[in-house]
Write a protein that holds these residues in place. Structure first.
Motif, short mmCIF file in Angstrom:
data_model
loop_
_atom_site.label_atom_id
_atom_site.label_comp_id
_atom_site.label_asym_id
_atom_site.label_seq_id
_atom_site.Cartn_x
_atom_site.Cartn_y
_atom_site.Cartn_z
N GLN A 34 40.97 8.09 20.94
CA GLN A 34 40.63 8.22 19.54
C GLN A 34 40.94 9.64 19.08
O GLN A 34 41.10 10.55 19.89
N ILE A 35 41.04 9.81 17.77
CA ILE A 35 41.25 11.13 17.17
C ILE A 35 39.92 11.88 17.25
O ILE A 35 38.86 11.30 17.02
N VAL A 36 39.98 13.17 17.54
CA VAL A 36 38.75 13.96 17.57
C VAL A 36 38.13 13.97 16.17
O VAL A 36 38.84 13.90 15.16
N PRO A 37 36.80 14.02 16.08
CA PRO A 37 36.12 13.93 14.78
C PRO A 37 36.63 14.91 13.72
O PRO A 37 36.74 14.57 12.55
N GLU A 38 36.98 16.10 14.13
CA GLU A 38 37.43 17.14 13.19
C GLU A 38 38.66 16.73 12.38
O GLU A 38 38.83 17.14 11.24
N TYR A 39 39.53 15.90 12.97
CA TYR A 39 40.79 15.54 12.32
C TYR A 39 40.87 14.08 11.86
O TYR A 39 41.93 13.60 11.50
N ARG A 40 39.77 13.36 11.88
CA ARG A 40 39.76 11.96 11.44
C ARG A 40 39.86 11.84 9.93
O ARG A 40 39.23 12.59 9.19
N GLU A 41 40.61 10.85 9.49
CA GLU A 41 40.69 10.56 8.06
C GLU A 41 39.58 9.58 7.71
O GLU A 41 39.52 8.47 8.24
N ASN A 42 38.68 10.02 6.85
CA ASN A 42 37.54 9.22 6.41
C ASN A 42 36.72 8.67 7.58
O ASN A 42 36.24 7.54 7.53
N GLY A 43 36.61 9.44 8.64
CA GLY A 43 35.80 9.03 9.78
C GLY A 43 36.44 7.99 10.68
O GLY A 43 35.82 7.54 11.65
N ASP A 44 37.68 7.60 10.40
CA ASP A 44 38.37 6.56 11.18
C ASP A 44 38.88 7.15 12.50
O ASP A 44 39.73 8.04 12.48
N PRO A 45 38.41 6.67 13.64
CA PRO A 45 38.84 7.24 14.92
C PRO A 45 40.31 6.94 15.27
O PRO A 45 40.84 7.50 16.20
N ALA A 46 40.96 6.09 14.49
CA ALA A 46 42.34 5.72 14.77
C ALA A 46 43.35 6.38 13.83
O ALA A 46 44.55 6.18 13.98
N SER A 47 42.88 7.19 12.89
CA SER A 47 43.77 7.75 11.88
C SER A 47 43.42 9.22 11.61
O SER A 47 42.25 9.55 11.43
N SER A 48 44.46 10.05 11.56
CA SER A 48 44.21 11.48 11.32
C SER A 48 44.49 11.85 9.87
O SER A 48 45.23 11.18 9.16
N ILE A 49 43.90 12.96 9.50
CA ILE A 49 44.26 13.62 8.25
C ILE A 49 45.63 14.25 8.46
O ILE A 49 46.18 14.21 9.56
N THR A 50 46.19 14.87 7.43
CA THR A 50 47.41 15.64 7.62
C THR A 50 47.08 16.82 8.51
O THR A 50 46.17 17.60 8.22
N LEU A 51 47.80 16.91 9.61
CA LEU A 51 47.47 17.90 10.64
C LEU A 51 48.15 19.23 10.40
O LEU A 51 49.27 19.28 9.86
#
Length: 74
Positions: A34-51
Motif C-alpha cells: 500500500q501507499i504510505v499514509p503521507e502520500y495517499r490520495e483521499n486516504g486510498d491505500p492504492a492511490s497516491s497524490i502527485t508525488l
C-alpha cells in the motif's frame, strides 16, 4: 507523477517496499502493498497524490514488481 497499486493482485513479495520504503509499505492486516499514509490520495491505500520529484524510486519499484501491479502516470 502519480502511482496506483492493484492491491488485490499483489503477491506480497516485498520488492516495492524494499526498493522504495518512502512510498510503499506492507499492510499489517492483509500483507498487501500500500501507499504510505503521507502520500495517499483521499486516504486510498492504492492511490497516491502527485508525488515530489525526489521520490524517483517508485519507477524502480514498478519495474521490479513481479506481478506488474504498480502503475505510474506522469
Amino acid at each position: 507523477m502519480k502511482v496506483t497499486i492493484d492491491r488485490m493482485q499483489c503477491v506480497s513479495c516485498g520488492s516495492c517496499w524494499d526498493t522504495c520504503p518512502v512510498l510503499f509499505v506492507q499492510n499489517a492486516d492483509d500483507s498487501f502493498s500500500q501507499i504510505v499514509p503521507e502520500y495517499r490520495e483521499n486516504g486510498d491505500p492504492a492511490s497516491s497524490i502527485t508525488l515530489p520529484d525526489t521520490i524517483d524510486c517508485a519507477r524502480d519499484a514498478a519495474d521490479l514488481c513481479p506481478a506488474a501491479i504498480i502503475t505510474i502516470v506522469e
